[in-house]
Enzyme design. Structure first.
Site, mmCIF file in Angstrom:
data_model
loop_
_atom_site.group_PDB
_atom_site.id
_atom_site.type_symbol
_atom_site.label_atom_id
_atom_site.label_comp_id
_atom_site.label_asym_id
_atom_site.label_seq_id
_atom_site.Cartn_x
_atom_site.Cartn_y
_atom_site.Cartn_z
ATOM 1 N N SER A 1 17.268 20.671 -4.123
ATOM 2 C CA SER A 1 17.906 20.236 -2.884
ATOM 3 C C SER A 1 18.898 21.271 -2.360
ATOM 4 O O SER A 1 19.978 20.940 -1.867
ATOM 5 C CB SER A 1 18.616 18.896 -3.094
ATOM 6 O OG SER A 1 18.819 18.245 -1.853
ATOM 7 N N LYS B 1 14.769 16.848 3.875
ATOM 8 C CA LYS B 1 14.194 18.141 3.490
ATOM 9 C C LYS B 1 12.668 18.065 3.348
ATOM 10 O O LYS B 1 11.984 19.084 3.389
ATOM 11 C CB LYS B 1 14.833 18.642 2.198
ATOM 12 C CG LYS B 1 16.271 19.143 2.352
ATOM 13 C CD LYS B 1 16.787 19.739 1.046
ATOM 14 C CE LYS B 1 18.139 20.438 1.219
ATOM 15 N NZ LYS B 1 19.276 19.507 1.193
ATOM 16 N N SER C 1 19.543 14.382 2.078
ATOM 17 C CA SER C 1 18.615 15.466 1.739
ATOM 18 C C SER C 1 17.152 15.044 1.670
ATOM 19 O O SER C 1 16.282 15.900 1.501
ATOM 20 C CB SER C 1 19.023 16.102 0.409
ATOM 21 O OG SER C 1 20.149 16.927 0.578
#
Length: 431
Positions: free
Chosen positions: A187, A135, A132
């Site tokens: 997240s 991101k 993640s």
């Protein structure tokens, strides 16, 4: 020519081995096994991940029917950020103190957000899965393209996105700014899906993320999913994550998002197709980055985890106007959690004087296309006594010459031993 006895042949072979290998007593013994040590830092000196991440442990990267897995990204002949960043082991400045002992991450980069100096690193261009932390790259693309005041109605596909979720519900109304909060603070893969849907869908968003990565000089990165879920060809590096974080921190909106500890997040209405369903009220959304709560001067960051990527982490801090960042890849929770490992490295960096550097985070305007590539070794090996990779290649050639000399000496020595044995045998016969 007479046949030598088995004993004589064994003695001769032993003599050859002794001459070729040198005195064994001069070698250091193996260190004792520390059974109490709960972790070990992976050794990357031989560049095991120079071209691709470690093998997947699940089926997340199996291509869809009719598709094939992409080939690894080319490795530039000149390491992005400077020659020392082409090494795969630990790279620290000359005269620097020892690194903290509790760092179990496989690859990491400690950098200065303002000057762009890379202060220290381990396998900075080694290729790993970002989970993640990618991101951050999605946030960069969304901040460039989307109006944060625009509101959207969440779909069932948004709400049911695989993986971690902030808590979006079908029929809920969210501004893009709120979706960005869910993306960065919690997240949320559901928030990632809702954002990417506005940018043409997952495939189009992935293409935009990869284009953004190349424009920033992140040549180790290929995104496979907007959210960071593993997919065919997914890779990044600790160096590339440092580039993304530095670029993102230049955006005041992103800097505000990652430094927010808590915020109110909207609820969503009941689903009329589900009997006895109820409305979901709004709730308090908390930032999941523990560095923000526990490290003096922390400015925030991003967490990440998948079964294949293991623990990944990005975080930064500001002390007396000096902003440093740490990016961690393929870490673990032993002996301490990733954010704590980042804290140790931040302490290490702040203790060194400004201007300390083993490389640099390249500015976007200096980025060039990859026109030539290199193999994983020896030019990506750990730094020798001299900091030059060219010097390393020269040393390798010299060592090859020394090996040839040793082999020659061994052969001559073996023949001498054999001759002495035959001469002694002849003397015994005469007597």
């Amino acid at each position: 020519m007479k046949t030598i006895s088995r004993t004589a042949a064994a003695l001769a072979a032993a003599a050859v081995l002794f001459v070729a290998a040198g005195p064994v007593a001069a070698q250091e013994p193996d260190p004792p096994v520390e059974t109490s040590t709960p972790f070990s830092t992976p050794n990357t000196d031989d560049c095991p991940h120079a071209t691709s991440p470690p093998p997947a442990i699940d089926l997340s990267e199996v291509p869809k029917p009719g598709e094939t897995a992409p080939t690894p990204l080319p490795v530039p002949a000149d390491a992005v950020g400077g020659e020392q960043l082409g090494y795969c082991g630990v790279v620290v400045p000359d005269g620097a103190p020892a690194l903290p002992e509790d760092i179990s991450a496989t690859g990491w980069v400690l950098s200065d957000l303002d000057s762009g100096d890379v202060i220290a690193a381990k396998d900075p261009h080694g290729r790993y899965r970002p989970a993640s932390t990618i991101k951050i790259l999605l946030a960069l693309v969304a901040l460039d393209e989307l109006d944060l005041n625009t509101t959207v109605v969440a779909t069932a596909e948004d709400a049911n996105a695989e993986g971690s979720a902030v808590g979006i519900g079908k029929g809920g109304v969210y501004s893009n700014f709120q979706l960005m909060q869910g993306l960065v603070m919690a997240s949320g893969n559901d928030a990632a899906h809702a954002l990417s849907a506005q940018m043409g869908g997952d495939d189009a968003t992935v293409a935009k993320m990869n284009a953004k990565a190349r424009s920033l000089g992140a040549l180790d990165t290929r995104t496979a999913t907007p959210s960071g879920l593993d997919g065919p060809g997914m890779s990044s590096s600790a160096y590339d994550l440092a580039l993304f974080f530095r670029a993102a921190m230049e955006n005041p909106t992103f800097a505000r998002l990652i430094s927010t500890e808590t915020v109110q997040f909207p609820g969503f209405p009941k689903d009329p197709n589900i009997p006895d369903d109820i409305d979901r009220p709004g709730f308090t959304l908390s930032n999941d980055n523990q560095l923000l709560y526990n490290y003096d001067g922390a400015v925030g960051g991003k967490t990440g985890y998948t079964d294949d990527a293991r623990q990944t982490f990005v975080g930064g801090a500001d002390k007396n106007g000096r902003r440093l960042a740490v990016t961690i890849m393929k870490g673990d929770v032993l002996p301490i959690r990733p954010w704590e490992q980042a804290a140790r490295l931040l302490d290490y960096g702040f203790a060194l004087p400004p201007g300390t550097s083993v490389g640099t985070l390249v500015p976007p305007e200096s980025v060039r296309e990859v026109t030539s590539t290199r193999t994983a070794a020896p030019t990506l090996a750990s730094p020798p006594d001299t900091p030059s990779a060219a010097g390393e290649r020269e040393t390798s050639l010299e060592e090859g010459g020394d090996t040839a000399i040793r082999i020659g000496i061994a052969v001559v020595g073996g023949l001498v031993v054999i001759g002495l044995l035959l001469w002694a045998r002849q003397l015994n016969r005469r007597r």
